[in-house]
Design an enzyme around this catalytic site. Structure first.
Site, mmCIF file in Angstrom:
data_model
loop_
_atom_site.group_PDB
_atom_site.id
_atom_site.type_symbol
_atom_site.label_atom_id
_atom_site.label_comp_id
_atom_site.label_asym_id
_atom_site.label_seq_id
_atom_site.Cartn_x
_atom_site.Cartn_y
_atom_site.Cartn_z
ATOM 1 N N LYS A 121 50.687 20.214 7.682
ATOM 2 C CA LYS A 121 52.199 19.765 7.689
ATOM 3 C C LYS A 121 52.727 20.318 8.865
ATOM 4 O O LYS A 121 53.504 19.922 9.716
ATOM 5 C CB LYS A 121 52.787 19.899 6.329
ATOM 6 C CG LYS A 121 54.048 19.303 6.430
ATOM 7 C CD LYS A 121 55.043 20.070 5.504
ATOM 8 C CE LYS A 121 55.633 21.129 6.012
ATOM 9 N NZ LYS A 121 56.650 21.836 5.201
ATOM 10 N N ASP A 139 55.471 16.029 3.777
ATOM 11 C CA ASP A 139 56.016 17.145 2.838
ATOM 12 C C ASP A 139 56.473 16.634 1.722
ATOM 13 O O ASP A 139 55.804 15.634 1.435
ATOM 14 C CB ASP A 139 57.214 17.840 3.514
ATOM 15 C CG ASP A 139 58.566 16.889 3.479
ATOM 16 O OD1 ASP A 139 58.176 15.603 3.193
ATOM 17 O OD2 ASP A 139 59.605 17.202 3.566
#
Ligand code: SF4
Length: 211
Positions: A121, A139
Site C-alpha cells: 500500500k 487501504d
C-alpha cells in the site's frame, strides 16, 4: 479496455461526490511523502500532519534521521501508534535512501517494497502520489468500500481487491479513483455508520441490501 456499466456508474458518481479528492497528507517532496505514508499506518492523516508539521522541520532530509539516537526519534513520534516500530523502520529506510539511492526516493515498485516498513500500500501511494505512476493503493477504506459496492467478494483479501480494481477500472483512472474511494469511505460510507440515505449506490450495495 472495456469498462462495465457498473464501473462507469461508480466513476461518474464519485466524480460528482468528490471532484476534489486528493491526498490529505502534507508533504513537499517524495521523501516527506514516504515518511508521512509510513507513519500513517493505523493513524489518521490529520494526526500524521500534526506530527510531521514539527518533524519535517527538525528532520529536513533522510540524512538527518541518522544523526539522532533511536530513542530521540521515538520520543518525537511517541504520540503516533506503533511509534517504536515506525521509528526503527524510518531510520533503517533513511540509511538505505542515503547510502544506496543518494538521497533520492526510488520510483520503482520493487525498490520501494524492499525498504523496511514499506508494504504494498505504501509503495503504491508513493508511486502514484509522488511520481504520478498509476497504482491502486488499497487501504482500509478502499477495501471496505470495494466490498460494499460488490466489486470484490466479502472474503477478498487486500491483494485480491487491488487486482480486481485494477482489472475493472481503466489504468488512467486509478490514481484519481484511489483518492475518491478513500474520501467516499472516510466521509460517507463510514465503517460504523455509513450515510446510506444520501448515497447514490444503494441499488448496487451489498451492505445496503442486507440491511
Ligand atoms: S448504501 Fe450505504 S453502505 Fe452502501 S455504499 Fe452507500 S453509504 Fe456505503
Amino acid at each position: 479496455m472495456r469498462v462495465s456499466k457498473k464501473a462507469q456508474f461508480i466513476m461518474d458518481e464519485l466524480e460528482i461526490l468528490f471532484p476534489d479528492a486528493d491526498c490529505e497528507l502534507n508533504f513537499t517532496n517524495t521523501w516527506e511523502l514516504l515518511v508521512a505514508v509510513m507513519l500513517s499506518a493505523q493513524t489518521t492523516d490529520k494526526h500524521v500532519n500534526s506530527v510531521t508539521k514539527h518533524l519535517f522541520k527538525k528532520y529536513p532530509d533522510a540524512e538527518s534521521y541518522l544523526l539522532v539516537p533511536l530513542d530521540e526519534l521515538e520520543n518525537d513520534l511517541r504520540s503516533i501508534g506503533l511509534y517504536r516500530n515506525k521509528s526503527a523502520n524510518l531510520q533503517k529506510t533513511a540509511k538505505i535512501i542515503v547510502e544506496q539511492y543518494h538521497n533520492v526516493v526510488p520510483s520503482d515498485h520493487k525498490a520501494l517494497v524492499a525498504l523496511p516498513g514499506v508494504g504494498q500500500k505504501t509503495a503504491n501511494v508513493v508511486q502514484s502520489v509522488g511520481f504520478g505512476i498509476p497504482a491502486f493503493a488499497v487501504d482500509t477504506h478502499v477495501h471496505r468500500v470495494s466490498k460494499r459496492l460488490g466489486l470484490v467478494k466479502e472474503t477478498a483479501d487486500v491483494k485480491e481487491t487491488e487486482a480486481a480494481l485494477c482489472k475493472k477500472f481503466p489504468r488512467d483512472s486509478w490514481i484519481r479513483l484511489h483518492h475518491q474511494f478513500i474520501f467516499f469511505g472516510r466521509y460517507l460510507c463510514k465503517a460504523q455508520r455509513p450515510n446510506c440515505a444520501v448515497c447514490p449506490f444503494q441499488n448496487i450495495c451489498t451492505y445496503y441490501k442486507k440491511k
